[in-house]
Design an enzyme around this catalytic site. Structure first.
Site, PDB file in Angstrom:
ATOM      1  N   SER A 100     -10.064  -1.357   7.239  1.00  0.00           N
ATOM      2  CA  SER A 100      -9.538  -1.185   5.883  1.00  0.00           C
ATOM      3  C   SER A 100      -8.647  -2.296   5.369  1.00  0.00           C
ATOM      4  CB  SER A 100      -8.798   0.152   5.779  1.00  0.00           C
ATOM      5  OG  SER A 100      -9.716   1.212   5.866  1.00  0.00           O
TER       6      SER A 100
ATOM      7  N   SER B 192      -9.677   2.004   2.655  1.00  0.00           N
ATOM      8  CA  SER B 192      -8.378   2.595   2.309  1.00  0.00           C
ATOM      9  C   SER B 192      -7.413   1.631   1.622  1.00  0.00           C
ATOM     10  CB  SER B 192      -7.724   3.218   3.538  1.00  0.00           C
ATOM     11  OG  SER B 192      -7.145   2.273   4.379  1.00  0.00           O
TER      12      SER B 192
ATOM     13  N   LYS C 157       0.843  -1.198   0.000  1.00  0.00           N
ATOM     14  CA  LYS C 157       0.000   0.000   0.000  1.00  0.00           C
ATOM     15  C   LYS C 157       0.880   1.251   0.000  1.00  0.00           C
ATOM     16  CE  LYS C 157      -3.791   1.818   2.908  1.00  0.00           C
ATOM     17  NZ  LYS C 157      -4.654   1.473   4.072  1.00  0.00           N
TER      18      LYS C 157
END
Length: 465
Positions: free
Chosen positions: A178, A154, A81
């Site tokens: 998330s 997210s 991420k």
């Protein structure tokens, strides 16, 4: 090769690489080609590091040829991420403010993945600052199961890339759900570890006491492999728990001897029938696998889920002090609203939130002294459409209900494992989770492996991708 390999589980690919049946360089090239072909429509990658990934793959191939085996991740292409610092590529945290920022060092978890021999394909798109909504000036990842539907908060890029066969696993973060939301939306397995089990050094904060770093993959075994590479104390993160990185434990892939807590009213109140049916199937697996279903009463989650946004907002205001409000015009509306709410909250009101969090945490600790696991949905319905999601943002109670099964365990810090368990009649994935006492990630992975040993839900993939 690409058609044969891209939907393998990480653990399956790892075995092929270790035995020399698959080359890390070839599989990395195949992944990069697949990203180039598909990601123009899926928008899962913020940055593709093709040259670095191929260099890492060549290094892994040479090491394995010399008999230097680092870990089950050795030579396996994964992605992270865009919240994690990477010294060889940009880290933007889903913002425009940090566009072009190249950190001075890797986040501890990124360094540990590299030390384990993983090949880092690139950085995955995420919501702005890891809150609810993508920055309006940046592309949002597209759910490969249905473009009109939410890709899951997210860590959406991590979910989309892993589900679409654009990496074999990914790192995500979970502040209110998330990791678990995108796993449920994309048909994946994901672990929110115990708070402090995985270092947050070099990870952009949303809310320090609620943020959890964890793996997202295709199976519980894959998640365990990832966790063992990244977990462990980090001197650079004083909140990380003591202890070395985990060894991969030998796990009995059954429920034998495990006590699984079930609160029937909590699982059914406002929960769609399709999800209730899936929970019943999981309960049948528990019984058939030698486990015991134990009726429990879940501590009331209403206060902590109602309070979650303000709880998060105060800490987000601290995390963004250097750029907000001085650069507020560069923020999107959702993150601005969160921070403004945090800045406006009184100290007395925040203390009440903290006291409610402490009471809830103690009550969950007490419950998990009676059982090994608690069963729950990830959310009360399948991934909503973006139109439905916009309506949720305007209705505080509807928003609370969405996060009622996830955010309480960010507040309490207990580990949770999200698993896929089939699809709706419309073909959208559904998710279930187990919750365990702090430090019991191995028990969670055991439960996940037990489910996945007798089902094939985790082997389903988006049609036509």
């Amino acid at each position: 090769m690409e058609n044969e390999l891209h939907y393998l589980e990480l653990s399956e690919l790892s075995q092929l690489i270790r035995t020399g049946k698959v080359s890390p360089v070839d599989v990395t090239r195949a992944q990069l080609a697949r990203i180039e072909t598909l990601d123009g429509k899926l928008n899962s990658y913020a940055h593709v590091a093709a040259e670095q990934a191929l260099a890492q793959a060549r290094q892994a191939e040479a090491e394995l040829a010399r008999g230097e085996y680092r870990s089950p991740l050795h030579g396996v292409p994964i992605a992270v991420k865009d919240l994690f610092w990477t010294q060889d590529m940009p880290t933007t945290a889903g913002t425009t403010i940090y566009r072009g920022f190249v950190p001075p060092e890797d986040a501890t978890v990124v360094r540990r993945l590299k030390d384990a021999g993983a090949v880092i394909l690139g950085k995955l798109r995420m919501t702005e600052g890891a809150f609810a909504i993508h920055h309006p000036d940046l592309p949002a990842p597209v759910n490969p199961w249905g473009a009109a539907h939410w890709a899951g908060a997210s860590s959406s890029g991590s979910g989309v890339a892993t589900a679409a066969g654009l990496c074999y696993a990914a790192l995500g973060t979970d502040t209110g759900g998330s990791i678990r939301f995108p796993c449920a939306a994309n048909g994946l397995t994901g672990l929110k570890p115990t708070w402090g089990r995985v270092s947050r050094h070099g990870v952009f904060e949303l809310a320090a006491s609620l943020d959890h770093v964890g793996p997202m993959a295709r199976s519980a075994r894959d998640v365990l492999y990832m966790l063992c590479a990244i977990a462990g104390h980090d001197p650079k993160d004083p909140t990380s728990l003591p202890g070395a990185c985990l060894e991969i434990p030998r796990i009995d892939e059954t429920f034998k001897g495990l006590r699984v807590g079930v609160d029937e009213s909590w699982l059914s109140d406002g929960v769609d029938p399709a999800i209730q049916q899936g929970l019943q199937q999981i309960m049948a697996f528990v019984r058939e696998g030698g486990g015991v279903l134990q009726s429990v009463r879940m501590p009331d989650t209403r206060a902590v889920s109602t309070n979650w946004e303000q709880h998060c907002g105060v800490q987000a205001a601290i995390a963004h002090e250097a750029t907000y409000p001085s650069r507020a015009a560069e923020y999107g509306p959702a993150l601005s609203r969160l921070i403004d709410g945090g800045r406006e909250l009184s100290g007395l009101a925040y203390q009440r939130i903290l006291l409610a969090a402490q009471r809830f945490t103690g009550a969950v600790d007490a419950l998990l002294n009676q059982v090994d696991l608690v069963l729950a949905p990830v959310q009360p319905y399948a991934a909503p459409t973006y139109e439905q999601l916009a309506d949720l943002a305007l209705d505080p109670e509807a928003n609370r209900r969405l996060i009622q099964f996830t955010s309480p365990f960010n507040v309490s810090g207990h580990p949770c494992l999200s698993l896929p368990y089939g699809c709706t009649q419309q073909g959208l994935p559904l998710g279930v989770q187990f919750i365990a006492k702090k430090g019991a990630e191995a028990v969670l992975c055991r439960a996940g492996m037990a489910v996945q040993r007798v089902s094939d839900w985790h082997k389903q993939h988006p049609p036509g991708i």
